[in-house]
Enzyme design. Structure first.
Site, PDB file in Angstrom:
ATOM      1  CB  CYS A 146      43.475  21.676  49.844  1.00 36.83           C
ATOM      2  SG  CYS A 146      42.636  22.321  48.383  1.00 36.83           S
TER       3      CYS A 146
ATOM      4  CB  CYS B 145      42.571  35.571  41.308  1.00 36.39           C
ATOM      5  SG  CYS B 145      44.005  36.114  40.340  1.00 36.39           S
TER       6      CYS B 145
ATOM      7  CB  CYS C  10      47.677  40.563  45.603  1.00 36.22           C
ATOM      8  SG  CYS C  10      46.024  39.828  45.740  1.00 36.22           S
TER       9      CYS C  10
ATOM     10  CG  ASP D 230      44.556  17.365  35.613  1.00 37.89           C
ATOM     11  OD1 ASP D 230      43.923  16.375  35.206  1.00 37.89           O
ATOM     12  OD2 ASP D 230      44.066  18.223  36.366  1.00 37.89           O
TER      13      ASP D 230
ATOM     14  CB  CYS E 277      42.639  29.283  52.289  1.00 38.64           C
ATOM     15  SG  CYS E 277      42.600  27.482  52.449  1.00 38.64           S
TER      16      CYS E 277
ATOM     17  CB  CYS F  50      44.675  33.342  46.517  1.00 39.16           C
ATOM     18  SG  CYS F  50      46.464  33.568  46.508  1.00 39.16           S
TER      19      CYS F  50
ATOM     20  CB  CYS G  89      42.451  30.160  46.549  1.00 32.06           C
ATOM     21  SG  CYS G  89      42.528  28.613  45.615  1.00 32.06           S
TER      22      CYS G  89
END
Length: 385
Positions: free
Chosen positions: A224, A258, A201, A144, A208, A204, A254
């Site tokens: 964030c 899950c 749902c 990435d 936060c 997440c 987050c």
């Protein structure tokens, strides 16, 4: 990368795609799927809108690479297939539990051992080298750090789907996946895209601490905690400091909530297990690191890339949130640090833990502030005075 065909590959009569997947699994990947270069046509428009809204914050490098990032063919025109690979790094404990230990530092799960970029890239190269030697095709590998929109492409390949937190979610591994890709000139059979399984749902989104999701499937990076503690090179805005808690590098909230994580297995590989000294280090210990000590402590870790000053900035925010007055002495000891990032957060932390002392020091600091060049430090002193 381009090499001659390996003679040993003729011994295996399985279809190429089946052999490729087997080879990737042998290299340490947990899932492999194939996508076409044009498999995520909507990604370019979403990226452009996100950048136009300024939600990337100070990550200006994303603007400069946006055209190449928008389309795989823009990065490499000859590419015909994208081999999307995933590696599970599911933790062996709930990272949210550490948030209650206010004298300890919470480091994001992915950063508690080796830099995953190096780990994933070395394994990608193993698979890519085999593919090139077996077929004679050209290949390129990306993690990435390259301008590749891995998450929408992984979704298009069927590895999972982008959840409401914008990260990839897998039915087999939940939200705990490292992604990488191999671009190739081979024309491989593509897999079907994965359907969204988030349903109603919104765990997440609701968990936060800084409300970084303006809407489902949208992230404002400027809010964030991962961005604030890792990417931001400036003073962290006051509105986010208390919500940061003891998170000194990244945030797993987050991901950790899950519900698909219940199907994920623990990351049993040694290379993905957390280092003991990074599971729950003491804030008081980390705050005393100088540059050499910081580099030694985080050698091989992705934490090292933010540098000592930003790191101590983050640690001081956690100290300010600790509610432990005994840590005020540490904040006091950083008031004259060479870095304005550290000085400013030392003032803030002292104001949180020992407000009366901070006010007295603020009055005494008036003369010294005439020599202070950083407006952020001056503002912190003004606010506690």
């Amino acid at each position: 990368m381009q090499t001659s065909t390996s003679s040993s590959s003729a011994k295996d009569d399985r279809p190429l795609k089946e052999r490729l997947i087997a080879r990737a699994m042998e290299a340490g990947f947990d899932a492999v799927r194939i996508a076409r270069p044009d498999a995520a046509p909507e990604a370019a428009a979403r990226l452009a809108a996100w950048l136009a809204d300024g939600r990337h914050g100070d990550m200006t490098w994303m603007e400069g690479t946006s055209e190449r990032r928008a389309r795989p063919a823009g990065l490499w025109p000859e590419v015909k297939s994208l081999v999307m690979l995933a590696m599970n790094y599911g933790p062996d404990e709930n990272p949210l539990d550490l948030l209650e230990a206010r004298d300890r530092a919470a480091i994001s799960v992915y950063a508690r051992n080796r830099d995953y970029h190096d780990l994933v890239k070395s394994r990608l190269k193993q698979v890519a080298r085999w593919l090139a030697e077996t077929t004679g095709a050209e290949v390129k590998v990306f993690v990435d750090t390259a301008p590749v929109m891995e998450k929408p492409l992984a979704e298009a390949a069927g590895l999972g789907w982008q959840g409401k937190h914008t990260n990839l979610v897998s039915r087999d591994f939940g939200s705990w996946l490292f992604l990488g890709s191999i671009f190739t000139t081979l024309d491989l059979e593509a897999d079907a895209a994965h359907e969204d399984r988030c349903g109603d749902c919104r765990r997440c989104l609701d968990i936060c601490p800084t409300k970084a999701f303006p809407a489902p499937y949208q992230l404002d990076a400027r809010r964030c905690i991962s961005y604030l503690t890792i990417e931001s090179k400036d003073h962290i805005p006051r509105e986010f400091r208390k919500p940061i808690g003891n998170r000194i590098y990244g945030c797993d909230d987050c991901l950790a909530v899950c519900p698909w994580n219940k199907f994920a297995r623990d990351a049993r590989e040694i290379a993905l297990q957390p280092r003991d000294d990074l599971r729950a280090p003491l804030l008081a210990e980390l705050a005393m690191l100088d540059d050499a000590g910081f580099r030694a402590r985080f050698s091989g870790s992705p934490v090292k890339r933010i540098g000592r000053d930003r790191f101590i900035r983050n640690v001081l925010i956690a100290i300010g949130n600790s509610r432990d007055a005994s840590l005020a002495a540490i904040a006091r000891g950083h008031l004259s640090d060479a870095s304005p990032l550290v000085r400013a957060m030392a003032v803030w932390a002292l104001g949180e833990l020992a407000p009366d002392e901070a006010r007295i020091l603020a009055l005494a600091a008036l003369a010294a502030l005439a020599l202070e060049e950083d407006d952020g430090v001056k503002e912190e002193w003004r606010l506690v005075g």
